[in-house]
Design a protein around this motif. Structure first.
Motif, PDB file in Angstrom:
ATOM      1  N   LYS A   3      32.627  56.984  73.253  1.00 22.06           N
ATOM      2  CA  LYS A   3      31.517  56.816  72.287  1.00 22.06           C
ATOM      3  C   LYS A   3      32.264  57.474  70.726  1.00 22.06           C
ATOM      4  O   LYS A   3      32.897  58.620  70.611  1.00 22.06           O
ATOM      5  CB  LYS A   3      30.377  57.878  72.353  1.00 22.06           C
ATOM      6  CG  LYS A   3      29.604  57.289  73.838  1.00 22.06           C
ATOM      7  CD  LYS A   3      28.585  56.515  73.359  1.00 22.06           C
ATOM      8  CE  LYS A   3      27.639  56.232  74.534  1.00 22.06           C
ATOM      9  NZ  LYS A   3      28.313  55.301  75.655  1.00 22.06           N
ATOM     10  N   ILE A   4      31.790  56.942  69.638  1.00 22.48           N
ATOM     11  CA  ILE A   4      32.474  57.189  68.467  1.00 22.48           C
ATOM     12  C   ILE A   4      31.480  57.602  67.394  1.00 22.48           C
ATOM     13  O   ILE A   4      30.370  57.229  67.351  1.00 22.48           O
ATOM     14  CB  ILE A   4      33.146  55.697  67.779  1.00 22.48           C
ATOM     15  CG1 ILE A   4      34.098  55.053  68.932  1.00 22.48           C
ATOM     16  CG2 ILE A   4      33.641  56.253  66.401  1.00 22.48           C
ATOM     17  CD1 ILE A   4      35.321  56.045  68.930  1.00 22.48           C
ATOM     18  N   GLY A   5      31.720  58.818  66.900  1.00 21.72           N
ATOM     19  CA  GLY A   5      30.982  59.295  65.482  1.00 21.72           C
ATOM     20  C   GLY A   5      31.974  59.368  64.595  1.00 21.72           C
ATOM     21  O   GLY A   5      32.971  59.497  64.448  1.00 21.72           O
ATOM     22  N   PHE A   6      31.411  58.567  63.329  1.00 19.22           N
ATOM     23  CA  PHE A   6      32.225  58.336  62.325  1.00 19.22           C
ATOM     24  C   PHE A   6      31.499  58.584  60.969  1.00 19.22           C
ATOM     25  O   PHE A   6      30.351  57.958  60.635  1.00 19.22           O
ATOM     26  CB  PHE A   6      32.497  56.675  62.151  1.00 19.22           C
ATOM     27  CG  PHE A   6      33.464  56.345  61.313  1.00 19.22           C
ATOM     28  CD1 PHE A   6      34.824  56.675  61.379  1.00 19.22           C
ATOM     29  CD2 PHE A   6      33.186  55.666  60.076  1.00 19.22           C
ATOM     30  CE1 PHE A   6      35.775  56.078  60.564  1.00 19.22           C
ATOM     31  CE2 PHE A   6      33.855  55.124  59.016  1.00 19.22           C
ATOM     32  CZ  PHE A   6      35.384  55.108  59.465  1.00 19.22           C
ATOM     33  N   TYR A  29      36.063  61.194  58.829  1.00 16.96           N
ATOM     34  CA  TYR A  29      35.903  61.959  60.053  1.00 16.96           C
ATOM     35  C   TYR A  29      35.464  61.559  61.382  1.00 16.96           C
ATOM     36  O   TYR A  29      34.082  60.689  61.275  1.00 16.96           O
ATOM     37  CB  TYR A  29      34.577  63.294  59.651  1.00 16.96           C
ATOM     38  CG  TYR A  29      34.373  64.240  60.561  1.00 16.96           C
ATOM     39  CD1 TYR A  29      35.236  65.458  60.575  1.00 16.96           C
ATOM     40  CD2 TYR A  29      33.395  64.459  61.363  1.00 16.96           C
ATOM     41  CE1 TYR A  29      35.451  66.335  61.628  1.00 16.96           C
ATOM     42  CE2 TYR A  29      33.313  65.369  62.254  1.00 16.96           C
ATOM     43  CZ  TYR A  29      34.216  66.533  62.351  1.00 16.96           C
ATOM     44  OH  TYR A  29      33.977  67.497  63.222  1.00 16.96           O
ATOM     45  N   ILE A  30      36.312  61.581  62.316  1.00 15.09           N
ATOM     46  CA  ILE A  30      35.942  60.781  63.492  1.00 15.09           C
ATOM     47  C   ILE A  30      35.688  61.706  64.673  1.00 15.09           C
ATOM     48  O   ILE A  30      36.428  62.881  64.893  1.00 15.09           O
ATOM     49  CB  ILE A  30      37.148  59.935  63.876  1.00 15.09           C
ATOM     50  CG1 ILE A  30      37.236  59.040  62.695  1.00 15.09           C
ATOM     51  CG2 ILE A  30      36.790  59.025  65.005  1.00 15.09           C
ATOM     52  CD1 ILE A  30      38.617  58.088  62.820  1.00 15.09           C
ATOM     53  N   THR A  31      34.812  61.547  65.704  1.00 14.29           N
ATOM     54  CA  THR A  31      34.787  62.161  66.868  1.00 14.29           C
ATOM     55  C   THR A  31      34.519  61.062  67.824  1.00 14.29           C
ATOM     56  O   THR A  31      33.989  60.047  67.971  1.00 14.29           O
ATOM     57  CB  THR A  31      33.160  62.799  67.080  1.00 14.29           C
ATOM     58  OG1 THR A  31      33.105  63.759  65.847  1.00 14.29           O
ATOM     59  CG2 THR A  31      33.017  63.700  68.131  1.00 14.29           C
ATOM     60  N   VAL A  32      35.508  61.324  68.856  1.00 17.72           N
ATOM     61  CA  VAL A  32      35.674  60.440  69.915  1.00 17.72           C
ATOM     62  C   VAL A  32      35.287  61.161  71.276  1.00 17.72           C
ATOM     63  O   VAL A  32      35.998  61.932  71.598  1.00 17.72           O
ATOM     64  CB  VAL A  32      37.292  59.763  70.059  1.00 17.72           C
ATOM     65  CG1 VAL A  32      37.251  58.727  71.167  1.00 17.72           C
ATOM     66  CG2 VAL A  32      37.532  59.335  68.727  1.00 17.72           C
ATOM     67  N   GLU A  33      34.556  60.659  71.978  1.00 17.82           N
ATOM     68  CA  GLU A  33      33.864  61.525  73.143  1.00 17.82           C
ATOM     69  C   GLU A  33      34.432  60.395  74.394  1.00 17.82           C
ATOM     70  O   GLU A  33      34.213  59.006  74.425  1.00 17.82           O
ATOM     71  CB  GLU A  33      32.337  61.539  73.120  1.00 17.82           C
ATOM     72  CG  GLU A  33      31.849  62.444  71.833  1.00 17.82           C
ATOM     73  CD  GLU A  33      30.347  62.357  72.014  1.00 17.82           C
ATOM     74  OE1 GLU A  33      29.629  61.337  72.762  1.00 17.82           O
ATOM     75  OE2 GLU A  33      30.064  63.041  71.106  1.00 17.82           O
ATOM     76  N   ASN A  34      34.874  61.299  75.432  1.00 14.18           N
ATOM     77  CA  ASN A  34      35.277  60.387  76.677  1.00 14.18           C
ATOM     78  C   ASN A  34      34.243  60.909  77.684  1.00 14.18           C
ATOM     79  O   ASN A  34      33.901  61.986  78.112  1.00 14.18           O
ATOM     80  CB  ASN A  34      36.562  61.002  77.190  1.00 14.18           C
ATOM     81  CG  ASN A  34      36.913  60.461  78.519  1.00 14.18           C
ATOM     82  OD1 ASN A  34      36.376  59.554  79.048  1.00 14.18           O
ATOM     83  ND2 ASN A  34      38.176  60.909  78.967  1.00 14.18           N
ATOM     84  N   HIS A  35      33.307  59.836  78.024  1.00 12.45           N
ATOM     85  CA  HIS A  35      32.186  59.995  78.932  1.00 12.45           C
ATOM     86  C   HIS A  35      32.572  59.675  80.314  1.00 12.45           C
ATOM     87  O   HIS A  35      31.665  59.429  81.075  1.00 12.45           O
ATOM     88  CB  HIS A  35      30.943  59.102  78.371  1.00 12.45           C
ATOM     89  CG  HIS A  35      30.423  59.652  77.328  1.00 12.45           C
ATOM     90  ND1 HIS A  35      29.142  60.438  77.409  1.00 12.45           N
ATOM     91  CD2 HIS A  35      30.701  59.648  75.904  1.00 12.45           C
ATOM     92  CE1 HIS A  35      28.835  61.060  76.024  1.00 12.45           C
ATOM     93  NE2 HIS A  35      29.674  60.417  75.236  1.00 12.45           N
ATOM     94  N   SER A  36      33.782  59.489  80.507  1.00 10.10           N
ATOM     95  CA  SER A  36      34.340  58.740  81.816  1.00 10.10           C
ATOM     96  C   SER A  36      34.613  59.944  82.573  1.00 10.10           C
ATOM     97  O   SER A  36      34.901  61.130  82.092  1.00 10.10           O
ATOM     98  CB  SER A  36      35.435  57.910  82.117  1.00 10.10           C
ATOM     99  OG  SER A  36      36.525  58.395  81.584  1.00 10.10           O
ATOM    100  N   ASN A  37      34.893  59.949  84.194  1.00  6.31           N
ATOM    101  CA  ASN A  37      35.364  60.999  84.954  1.00  6.31           C
ATOM    102  C   ASN A  37      36.900  61.290  84.992  1.00  6.31           C
ATOM    103  O   ASN A  37      37.389  61.989  85.834  1.00  6.31           O
ATOM    104  CB  ASN A  37      34.701  60.797  86.381  1.00  6.31           C
ATOM    105  CG  ASN A  37      33.265  60.973  86.585  1.00  6.31           C
ATOM    106  OD1 ASN A  37      32.875  61.767  85.712  1.00  6.31           O
ATOM    107  ND2 ASN A  37      32.644  60.027  87.336  1.00  6.31           N
ATOM    108  N   ASP A  38      37.448  60.250  84.187  1.00  5.46           N
ATOM    109  CA  ASP A  38      38.962  60.092  84.139  1.00  5.46           C
ATOM    110  C   ASP A  38      39.315  60.729  82.801  1.00  5.46           C
ATOM    111  O   ASP A  38      38.516  60.580  81.754  1.00  5.46           O
ATOM    112  CB  ASP A  38      39.553  58.731  84.346  1.00  5.46           C
ATOM    113  CG  ASP A  38      39.161  58.320  85.521  1.00  5.46           C
ATOM    114  OD1 ASP A  38      39.096  59.128  86.683  1.00  5.46           O
ATOM    115  OD2 ASP A  38      38.647  57.151  85.918  1.00  5.46           O
TER     116      ASP A  38
END
Lengths: 532, 127
Positions: free
Chosen positions: A349-352, A360-369
Motif C-alpha cells: 500500500k502506497i501513501g504519497f 513524501y512516500i509511505t510504503v506499507e507491507n501487508h504480507s506475512n513475508d
C-alpha cells in the motif's frame, strides 16, 4: 444589434443579431497634464497628516505637523524594489507623541506598524504623497518635537517567503499576483506582462527579490504608489510613456545639476539565465539496482512483514504532474531480492504526498513475508533547465574612455537570448556615459512620480526627455519643494509585439488595418492575415 | 453701546482687561517662503496667513497684571475677544506673549502701575 460586413459593391456578407452582453472593465485615475494651479506664481500650500492609531479610524494630526521629508526611488537599471520613506517632525510640546507619557490620549497606540498617510494641498487640490506605516517614533525632549520615520507598504513584503508552488506558462503579472496574495495584499493594479515564463519556481526566494527579478526579466517596474496600492508597469508601459510636463527654467526649476559623474558608469553588461521548461512525464527517481544495494540502509529496498518504510525524496528539478506510484508499472515486490521468489506486489500500500521538488512516500507491507522492492520508481514532469544563456554587451567607446565597468545580472526568469540581449542593451544605453544622470531642484509638482518621463529645459533653446528615477520631497515652512534625479528614458525595442483584436467573419483572406502602439508614438500599420 | 473690553478666556475662567492705550495694532502674519527659479522668476509658497494682535498698556494696575499673568501661566491656548477689531469680535484662539513689566509710577507692593505689552498670535491659519 445587427452586425454584418458590407462589400464595396454594397452586397452584405451576413447579418446576425448579437445578444446584449454586459462587460466589466477597470479604470484608474492617472494624473495627467500638470494643472496650471501648480505652476502659478503664488501657491497656497498646506499639509495633511492622518494616522490610524487604533487601526480603525484615521485621526488627523495636521495641527501638530511641522515638516516632512520624503524619498522615493525606482531603480531603472537593476529594478531593485526600493521602499519609499518619509520622516515627519511633529510638535510634541504637549507630550502627545511621547511613548512614556501615560496621560497622552494616544498613549496606548504609540507603537510601530501604525498606518500613516500624508498629503499636500496646493491651491485647494489635494495630492496624497505617502501611504505607509510607522517604523520608529523618536521624541526629542529638548526640542519639544518628535521624529516619526515611516516606510511604505513594502514593509508588508519584507523578508516574506515566496510560495513553493510551480508555475507554467505564466506572464509576469500572473506570477506577481500569487506573491501578493500570499501576504494578503488585495490592493493592486498590474499591467498584463509582456514576458511569458515557461516555468517559474521561487525556490527559497523572498518575495521582494523575486518581484525584482521578474521586473528585470520584463524590463518593467513595480512599486507601491502614494495611495498604498501595489503597481506593476510592463515594459510597454515604460517604453511608450510620453513626457508629462516640461520643467521650465522660468517657472519650475530652481537648480539644475548636469555634472558629470564617474561613479554610475556601466559599459559592460553580462546577463545570465538558466530558464526552465516542462520536459514531459518521465522517471525522476528510482531505487536503483536492488540486488547491489544494502537492504537495511538504502531507501525503499527491503521492508519487514507487516511493517512500513517512509521516505522523503528530494528531486534534482522541481516537478509538476506527480504520479502516485502504480503497482507493477512503478513498483514490484518479491520475497527474494532477484525477483525469483513469491510476488507480493498486491500486498503493498502506497501513501504519497508531492511537493514542488520533493515527495513524501509511505510504503506499507501487508504480507506475512519480508519483501524486497525489486523495482520502485517515481514519475513526474520535471521542469528542467533547458538552456544556459549568457549575453555580454559592451560599449567599446565607453570602455576606452573610462575602463571597463561591468554589471552582472543573473536571472532565471529571462527565457530567451533575445530578451537577455535587450536587457543588457538597455543597461548599457542608460549608463555608458558619465552624463547619465541629471539632478534638478524645483518648485514641487506632486502630480509626478518615479517612472514618469518629463522634458527638462536645459537652456532656452534646448530641452531633453528624462525619466524620474529618484524623488526627494520636502513639505515645510519653505513650501512644497522637490529634488529629482533623472535618467535617460527607456528606449523602445526595435521589434515589438503588437496585438490587434478584430471582429472578422468569413474564411477568406482579408487585408485589415490596425493601429499599433509602437514606442512613444501611435503608428497606423497594415497587416495581411489569413482568417480562418 | 459701549465697546466691550478685551477678554482672555480658558476653561479655567475669563480675564477681562482694560481697554489698551494708544498704539495697539493688528498685524497680518504670513508663514511663507520665496524661491527664485533659474529664469529669475520669484515664486511664493504660502503656508499660513493669520493675525497678530498687539495691545499696549501704558499703565496697568497690580491686580490686573496679576490676573493676566496667572492666565498666561496656565500655558494653554486662550480665546481672545475684543470688539474693537472685526478679526477678534467673535473670539479667536491665540497664543500669548507678555512683555517685560516696567514700573511707570507708584510705590509699595500693590499701589503702583506698570507698562505692559501683550502680543497675541492666532493659532490657526486663516487660509
Amino acid at each position: 444589434m445587427v452586425w454584418g460586413y458590407t462589400y464595396s459593391d454594397g452586397s452584405i456578407l451576413q447579418d446576425i443579431t448579437m445578444p446584449t452582453k454586459t462587460a466589466t472593465s477597470k479604470a484608474s485615475i492617472i494624473y495627467g497634464a500638470t494643472p496650471s494651479s501648480l505652476t502659478q506664481t503664488i501657491r497656497e500650500v498646506a499639509a495633511k497628516l492622518e494616522i490610524k492609531w487604533d487601526g480603525n479610524i484615521w485621526t488627523e494630526e495636521t495641527d501638530y505637523f511641522l515638516n516632512a521629508q520624503g524619498h522615493e526611488r525606482v531603480n531603472s537599471v537593476t529594478k531593485e524594489f526600493v521602499a519609499s520613506e518619509v520622516d515627519f517632525e511633529l510638535d510634541n510640546t504637549t507630550g502627545r507623541f511621547s511613548p512614556e507619557n501615560t496621560s497622552s490620549p494616544i498613549y496606548a497606540y504609540l507603537n510601530t506598524n501604525i498606518e500613516v498617510r500624508v498629503g499636500v494641498t496646493i491651491e485647494g487640490s489635494y495630492y496624497r504623497m505617502f501611504t505607509g506605516r510607522i517604523k520608529s517614533i523618536s521624541p526629542d525632549r529638548g526640542g519639544g518635537v518628535v521624529n516619526i520615520n515611516c516606510i511604505d507598504n513594502t514593509s508588508l513584503l519584507i523578508d516574506k517567503d515566496c510560495p513553493r508552488a510551480l508555475y507554467e506558462d505564466k506572464r509576469t503579472d500572473e506570477l506577481i499576483l500569487p506573491l501578493l496574495q500570499e501576504e494578503g495584499i488585495a490592493n493592486y493594479e498590474l499591467d498584463q506582462g509582456d514576458n511569458v515564463i515557461a516555468a517559474a519556481w521561487f525556490k527559497d526566494m523572498k518575495i521582494l527579490p523575486a518581484i525584482s527579478k521578474l521586473c528585470v526579466a520584463e524590463r518593467g517596474i513595480a512599486f507601491f504608489d502614494r495611495l498604498g496600492k501595489f503597481i506593476f508597469w510592463n515594459r510597454t508601459h515604460l517604453d511608450k510613456q510620453a513626457s508629462k510636463v516640461t520643467l521650465t527654467i522660468d517657472d519650475v526649476l530652481t537648480n539644475l545639476d548636469l555634472s558629470v559623474r564617474d561613479s554610475d558608469i556601466k559599459n559592460s553588461a553580462v546577463v545570465k539565465a538558466k530558464p526552465r521548461a516542462s520536459s514531459g512525464v518521465q522517471v525522476v527517481w528510482t531505487n536503483g539496482n536492488v540486488p547491489a544495494l544494502n537492504p537495511y540502509t538504502d531507501t525503499l529496498v527491503w521492508i519487514p512483514n507487516h511493517d512500513q518504510q517512509v521516505a522523503y525524496l528530494e528531486i534534482e528539478d522541481p516537478c509538476t504532474g506527480w504520479i502516485t506510484p502504480v503497482a507493477d508499472t512503478d513498483y514490484t515486490a518479491n520475497t527474494l531480492v532477484d525477483g525469483s521468489g513469491t510476488d507480493r506486489t498486491s500486498d503493498i500500500k502506497i501513501g504519497f504526498t508531492a511537493y514542488a521538488d520533493a515527495c513524501y512516500i509511505t510504503v506499507e507491507n501487508h504480507s506475512n513475508d519480508d519483501i524486497y522492492l525489486t523495482r520502485f520508481q517515481i514519475r513526474a514532469n520535471p521542469l528542467k533547465v533547458w538552456t544556459w544563456i549568457k549575453i555580454v554587451e559592451k560599449h567599446e567607446t565607453s570602455i576606452s574612455l573610462y575602463g571597463e565597468r561591468e554589471i552582472e545580472v543573473e536571472n532565471d526568469f529571462i527565457t530567451t537570448e533575445s530578451a537577455a540581449k535587450e536587457i543588457a542593451s538597455a543597461i548599457i544605453r542608460r549608463a555608458w556615459e558619465a552624463k547619465n544622470k541629471v539632478g534638478t531642484q524645483l518648485i514641487g509638482l506632486p502630480n509626478l512620480i518615479c517612472g514618469d518621463v518629463v522634458t527638462v529645459e536645459i537652456t532656452d533653446d534646448d530641452s531633453k526627455d528624462y525619466m524620474i528615477e529618484d524623488i526627494n520631497w520636502e513639505l515645510s515652512e519653505r513650501g512644497f519643494l522637490e529634488t529629482f534625479k533623472l535618467v535617460n528614458p527607456p528606449v523602445p525595442a526595435t521589434i515589438q509585439t503588437i496585438r490587434a483584436i478584430g471582429n472578422i467573419k468569413g474564411t477568406i483572406n482579408r487585408t485589415v488595418a490596425a493601429k499599433a502602439d509602437i514606442g512613444r508614438h501611435y503608428k497606423t500599420v497594415t497587416a495581411k492575415g489569413e482568417i480562418s | 453701546m459701549a465697546l466691550a473690553k478685551p477678554t482672555l478666556a480658558s476653561i479655567a475662567g475669563t480675564v477681562t482687561l482694560p481697554h489698551p492705550s494708544r498704539g495697539t495694532k493688528v498685524a497680518p502674519v504670513w508663514i511663507q517662503a520665496k524661491h527664485t527659479t533659474l529664469g529669475g522668476k520669484t515664486r511664493q509658497e504660502v503656508m499660513a496667513r493669520k493675525y497678530q494682535y498687539v495691545l499696549v498698556y501704558e499703565v496697568m494696575s497690580v491686580d490686573t497684571y496679576d490676573a493676566l499673568e496667572d492666565k498666561v501661566e496656565e500655558l494653554v491656548e486662550l480665546t481672545f475677544t475684543y470688539g474693537k477689531w472685526p478679526q477678534s469680535t467673535a473670539g479667536v484662539t491665540v497664543l500669548v506673549e507678555l512683555s517685560d513689566r516696567k514700573l511707570v509710577y507708584g510705590t509699595g507692593a500693590t499701589n503702583y502701575w506698570s507698562g505692559v505689552t501683550l502680543t497675541l498670535t492666532e493659532v490657526s491659519s486663516r487660509i
